[in-house]
Structure formats: structure tokens, C-alpha cells
Design an enzyme around this catalytic site. Structure first.
Site, PDB file in Angstrom:
ATOM      1  N   TYR A 191      19.297 -19.535  28.938  1.00 52.89           N
ATOM      2  CA  TYR A 191      17.924 -18.955  28.352  1.00 52.89           C
ATOM      3  C   TYR A 191      16.642 -18.799  29.025  1.00 52.89           C
ATOM      4  O   TYR A 191      16.538 -20.469  29.365  1.00 52.89           O
ATOM      5  CB  TYR A 191      17.818 -19.127  26.818  1.00 52.89           C
ATOM      6  CG  TYR A 191      18.935 -18.545  25.952  1.00 52.89           C
ATOM      7  CD1 TYR A 191      19.014 -17.529  24.993  1.00 52.89           C
ATOM      8  CD2 TYR A 191      19.903 -19.482  26.091  1.00 52.89           C
ATOM      9  CE1 TYR A 191      19.827 -17.061  24.465  1.00 52.89           C
ATOM     10  CE2 TYR A 191      20.648 -18.902  25.135  1.00 52.89           C
ATOM     11  CZ  TYR A 191      20.829 -17.840  24.347  1.00 52.89           C
ATOM     12  OH  TYR A 191      21.574 -17.392  23.782  1.00 52.89           O
ATOM     13  N   SER A 245      19.176 -14.734  11.169  1.00 49.26           N
ATOM     14  CA  SER A 245      18.063 -14.730  12.223  1.00 49.26           C
ATOM     15  C   SER A 245      18.391 -14.129  13.580  1.00 49.26           C
ATOM     16  O   SER A 245      18.365 -14.884  14.448  1.00 49.26           O
ATOM     17  CB  SER A 245      17.360 -16.561  12.293  1.00 49.26           C
ATOM     18  OG  SER A 245      15.831 -16.306  13.083  1.00 49.26           O
ATOM     19  N   GLU A 250      16.694 -25.195  14.579  1.00 45.32           N
ATOM     20  CA  GLU A 250      17.979 -24.659  15.529  1.00 45.32           C
ATOM     21  C   GLU A 250      18.769 -25.656  16.777  1.00 45.32           C
ATOM     22  O   GLU A 250      18.294 -25.741  17.093  1.00 45.32           O
ATOM     23  CB  GLU A 250      17.330 -23.474  16.436  1.00 45.32           C
ATOM     24  CG  GLU A 250      18.411 -23.091  16.933  1.00 45.32           C
ATOM     25  CD  GLU A 250      17.737 -21.422  17.698  1.00 45.32           C
ATOM     26  OE1 GLU A 250      16.625 -21.077  17.349  1.00 45.32           O
ATOM     27  OE2 GLU A 250      18.439 -20.807  17.934  1.00 45.32           O
ATOM     28  N   ASP A 290      11.448 -13.295  19.663  1.00 49.61           N
ATOM     29  CA  ASP A 290      10.483 -14.393  20.265  1.00 49.61           C
ATOM     30  C   ASP A 290      11.091 -14.555  21.662  1.00 49.61           C
ATOM     31  O   ASP A 290      10.983 -15.812  22.131  1.00 49.61           O
ATOM     32  CB  ASP A 290      10.804 -15.431  20.075  1.00 49.61           C
ATOM     33  CG  ASP A 290      12.322 -16.477  19.044  1.00 49.61           C
ATOM     34  OD1 ASP A 290      13.368 -15.406  19.025  1.00 49.61           O
ATOM     35  OD2 ASP A 290      12.124 -18.019  19.368  1.00 49.61           O
ATOM     36  N   LYS A 346      18.881 -23.148  11.424  1.00 50.97           N
ATOM     37  CA  LYS A 346      19.680 -21.919  12.605  1.00 50.97           C
ATOM     38  C   LYS A 346      20.400 -22.433  13.029  1.00 50.97           C
ATOM     39  O   LYS A 346      20.585 -22.797  14.408  1.00 50.97           O
ATOM     40  CB  LYS A 346      18.481 -20.930  13.195  1.00 50.97           C
ATOM     41  CG  LYS A 346      18.740 -20.051  13.807  1.00 50.97           C
ATOM     42  CD  LYS A 346      17.700 -19.184  14.209  1.00 50.97           C
ATOM     43  CE  LYS A 346      17.654 -18.763  14.884  1.00 50.97           C
ATOM     44  NZ  LYS A 346      17.231 -17.641  15.776  1.00 50.97           N
ATOM     45  N   GLU A 370      21.720 -25.419  18.666  1.00 53.02           N
ATOM     46  CA  GLU A 370      22.664 -24.313  18.542  1.00 53.02           C
ATOM     47  C   GLU A 370      23.737 -24.487  19.486  1.00 53.02           C
ATOM     48  O   GLU A 370      24.198 -25.530  20.473  1.00 53.02           O
ATOM     49  CB  GLU A 370      22.202 -22.696  19.371  1.00 53.02           C
ATOM     50  CG  GLU A 370      23.225 -21.857  19.732  1.00 53.02           C
ATOM     51  CD  GLU A 370      23.095 -21.195  20.547  1.00 53.02           C
ATOM     52  OE1 GLU A 370      21.633 -21.029  20.824  1.00 53.02           O
ATOM     53  OE2 GLU A 370      24.016 -19.823  20.375  1.00 53.02           O
ATOM     54  N   LYS A 395       9.403 -21.957  14.629  1.00 54.99           N
ATOM     55  CA  LYS A 395      11.088 -21.988  14.935  1.00 54.99           C
ATOM     56  C   LYS A 395      11.467 -23.302  16.771  1.00 54.99           C
ATOM     57  O   LYS A 395      10.578 -23.185  17.636  1.00 54.99           O
ATOM     58  CB  LYS A 395      11.596 -21.147  15.765  1.00 54.99           C
ATOM     59  CG  LYS A 395      13.583 -20.791  16.030  1.00 54.99           C
ATOM     60  CD  LYS A 395      13.591 -19.842  16.980  1.00 54.99           C
ATOM     61  CE  LYS A 395      13.889 -20.053  18.142  1.00 54.99           C
ATOM     62  NZ  LYS A 395      14.489 -19.435  19.085  1.00 54.99           N
TER      63      LYS A 395
END
Ligand SMILES: O=P(O)(O)OC[C@H]1O[C@](O)(COP(=O)(O)O)[C@@H](O)[C@@H]1O
Length: 366
Positions: A366, A304, A191, A38, A233, A193, A150
Site C-alpha cells: 500500500y 469500514s 487497525e 483514505d 478495524k 491487518e 485511523k
């Protein structure tokens, strides 16, 4: 259940809950995990640049086609996360990627977040945007064949971070996203992170991960999220990339499972780790060590991965048609290695080639 304590009205029917739970269980079936394909347009551009390919729609379609047409992909891949553009794309023969995945028994998923934005008043922290019109978007992706979604939030470890506000805000936005997904039949992958940038040691990474998870599951509880119909995640607990102290796979496995046991309710069916810039070999060996850790683990623990499943695939392909079979073989090899690791049965492999290279990019935005 109509009302509990006068303040809660269950908004999901038993049939909706059952469907969500079944999808989540399918994704974390024994020996399987998720291919995170993705990458947003900017991120995939960096991946394509590494093999001197232009970041245009045709090349993105070509690359994703290579991934999704890999023979026997479903042996170790149960779900694929798609970016919105990819969701709308088809193979050269005109078959929609979503249909191709479903035909193989793979659950298609969709990245619903719209990226990280600054969180005012913090020291360089962010939150993730995308709640506007989220219900409409979720409903459309469900109708189009997706079974899960997600949403990625990012927290970083610094002298004064993550802050209380950073953890509270990111947990809350994950909870809002999760309820909207569930109302529309999508299993939310949550998620949060914690980035591995920094000089911190394993103990600090563990503590921060525990705190972040505590905020996340408090928010999910406050928002009445149906935990059996979710997946988490998270990052693995590792020392910071610039830390002088190095940890063994066993140390990382133990720290990770310890943090998860303290923060993740047993009702959550599965935990699907992100790879976060680890080399392919480290991501696999750490997943194996996590599954080998001598502690009770009430959830499935699998992968993942984006970078740790694709880096050597991209290299093997190099943008050339004649290399497609070799690239697909590489993908299958990594998927099998990680599938074995998710069972604690990874036998190790040669440290030669791309798989041993670090995929970490400092301050990766990102
Ligand atoms: O910034 P983007 O384009 O949303 O991508 C973030 C990437 O991070 C992930 O959540 C995890 O990827 P890694 O395994 O490479 O860390 C992927 O699903 C996703 O492709």
C-alpha cells in the site's frame, strides 16, 4: 481518578471520555458503517489507472466529490475516512468536503499513519511510521472538524511470521497512536491487518488473528487507552488467498467471531472490518454471516470498506460526468447491502457484474 496503584495517572477527564465514547457510538449506529476513502496518493493512483484516469489532484478531487455528494449517503454511512489531501479539498462550489460530510451527519475521519516501513531483523515484516509530531497533527485535524482517526499496521502469515517482534512492535505503535488521538479528542480506529496472502487455512488465520489481537489489547491496556473511546478495524478470518481449502461464509463468520471473542474486550463499542481484497459480494455476505454467527457478540460488527465499497462505483463512473448519477446509485446500493449485513439482515443479490470480482492483489504494497 488521580492515581491507581501508585503508577497510573488518568490523563483524560470524564468529559473527554464521554465525548470519545459518543463519537464511537455514533460511528457504529445500527445499520451504518464507514466509507474508507483514505487511499494514499499511490493507492488511489492504482484505482484510477483501472479506469484509465490520470492520477492528478483534479481527478482525485472529482472522484471524492462524486462519493461525498451521493444523495442519501448518510442513510448507511456514518463515517468517512479521509486522506490528508482530501481533508483540505472542497467541492466545485467551494464547500469543504469536511463541512459537507458534517452537514449530512457523517463523522469525518483522518488517516494519520504515514505508511509501512521495514522492521529490521525480521523476515519481510514491517511497522508503521508517523508518530513524530502526531499530537500536533491530531489537534489540527480535530480543530478542522474530524472526529476520529485511523492507523493501519500490517502483519503477514508465513512459515515464521508474524514474529514476536512484529506483533509486539505493531501493537505498541498502535497503542502510542491511540493515546495521542484520545488526548486530542479523536477516536482512534486501531487497525492491525493480518493480510490474506498465503496458502494457510482458516484455522491458521484464526490462530494468528487471535495472537495479534492479544498483543494489541495488552499494549492498549499497558498504555492506559480508554477502550470505550476506540474502535477496532480488523481483517475477517478467511483462508489464505492461495489456500486449496475454501470456506463457506458461515465458517468464516464463526471463525471470525470466535477469534474476536477471545481477543477483544467487551468495553470496545464496535468492530469495523476492512475488506482486504475480498470481492464486494463476499465482503457483504461474510459481514452478514459474522452478524448471524450463533455466539454472543458484545460489540457492534460493521464495515469500514475501501475496495469493497468502491470497486463497482469506479467502474460505473469510468471518469465520465454523465455517469456520476449511476456511480452514486451503485455506492448507495453497496452501502445499503453492507448496512443490512451489519444487522444480519442481508437478503443477498445477483452475482452479476463488478460486485462478484475478486479485488485481491497479491503482495499488495500500500
Ligand atoms: O495504503 P493506503 O493507501 O494507506 O490504503 C490502505 C487502505 O486499506 C484500508 O485500511 C482498508 O481498505 P480495504 O477495505 O480496501 O481493504 C483503507 O482504509 C485504506 O484505503
Amino acid at each position: 481518578m488521580a492515581e491507581v496503584g501508585g503508577a497510573f495517572k488518568d490523563s483524560l477527564t470524564q468529559a473527554q471520555k464521554d465525548e470519545l465514547h459518543q463519537i464511537a457510538l455514533k460511528i457504529v449506529a445500527d445499520g451504518k458503517g464507514i466509507l474508507a476513502a483514505d487511499e494514499s496518493t499511490g493507492t488511489i493512483g492504482k484505482r484510477l489507472a483501472a479506469i484509465n484516469l490520470e492520477n492528478n489532484e483534479a481527478n482525485r478531487q472529482k472522484y471524492r466529490q462524486l462519493l461525498f455528494t451521493t444523495p442519501s449517503l448518510a442513510e448507511h454511512i456514518s463515517g468517512v475516512i479521509l486522506y490528508e489531501e482530501t481533508f483540505h479539498q472542497s467541492t466545485d462550489k467551494g464547500e469543504k468536503f469536511v463541512d459537507l460530510l458534517v452537514k449530512q451527519g457523517i463523522v469525518p475521519g483522518i488517516k494519520l499513519d504515514l505508511g509501512v516501513v521495514p522492521l529490521a531483523g525480521t523476515i519481510g515484516e514491517g511497522t508503521t511510521q508517523g508518530l513524530d509530531k502526531l499530537a500536533e497533527r491530531a489537534a489540527a485535524f480535530k480543530k478542522g472538524g474530524c472526529g476520529f482517526a485511523k492507523w493501519r499496521c500490517v502483519l503477514n502469515i508465513g512459515t515464521h511470521t508474524p514474529s514476536h517482534l512484529g506483533m509486539l512492535e505493531n501493537a505498541n505503535v498502535l497503542a502510542r497512536y491511540a493515546t495521542i488521538c484520545q488526548a486530542n479528542g479523536l477516536v482512534p480506529i486501531v487497525e492491525p491487518e493480518v493480510l490474506c496472502d498465503g496458502e494457510h487455512d482458516l484455522a491458521r488465520a484464526q490462530k494468528v488473528t487471535e495472537q495479534v489481537l492479544a498483543f494489541v489489547y495488552k499494549a492498549l491496556a499497558d498504555h492506559h487507552v480508554y477502550l470505550e473511546g476506540t474502535l477496532l478495524k480488523p481483517n475477517m478470518v478467511t483462508p489464505g488467498q492461495s489456500s486449496s481449502s475454501k470456506s463457506s461464509h458461515e465458517d468464516i463468520g464463526l471463525a471470525t467471531v470466535t477469534a474476536l471473542r477471545r481477543g477483544v474486550p467487551a468495553a470496545v463499542p464496535g468492530i469495523t472490518f476492512l475488506s482486504g481484497g475480498q470481492s464486494e459480494l463476499d465482503a457483504t455476505a461474510n459481514l452478514h454471516a459474522i452478524n448471524q454467527a450463533p455466539l454472543g457478540k458484545p460489540w457492534k460488527l460493521t464495515f469500514s470498506y475501501g475496495r469493497a465499497l468502491q470497486a463497482s462505483v469506479l467502474k460505473a463512473w469510468g471518469g465520465k460526468d454523465e455517469n456520476i448519477p449511476a456511480a452514486q446509485k451503485t455506492l448507495l446500493h453497496r452501502a445499503k447491502a453492507n448496512g443490512d449485513a451489519s444487522l444480519g439482515k442481508y437478503a443477498g443479490e445477483d452475482a452479476a457484474g463488478a460486485a462478484a470480482e475478486s479485488l485481491f492483489i497479491a503482495k499488495h504494497s500500500y
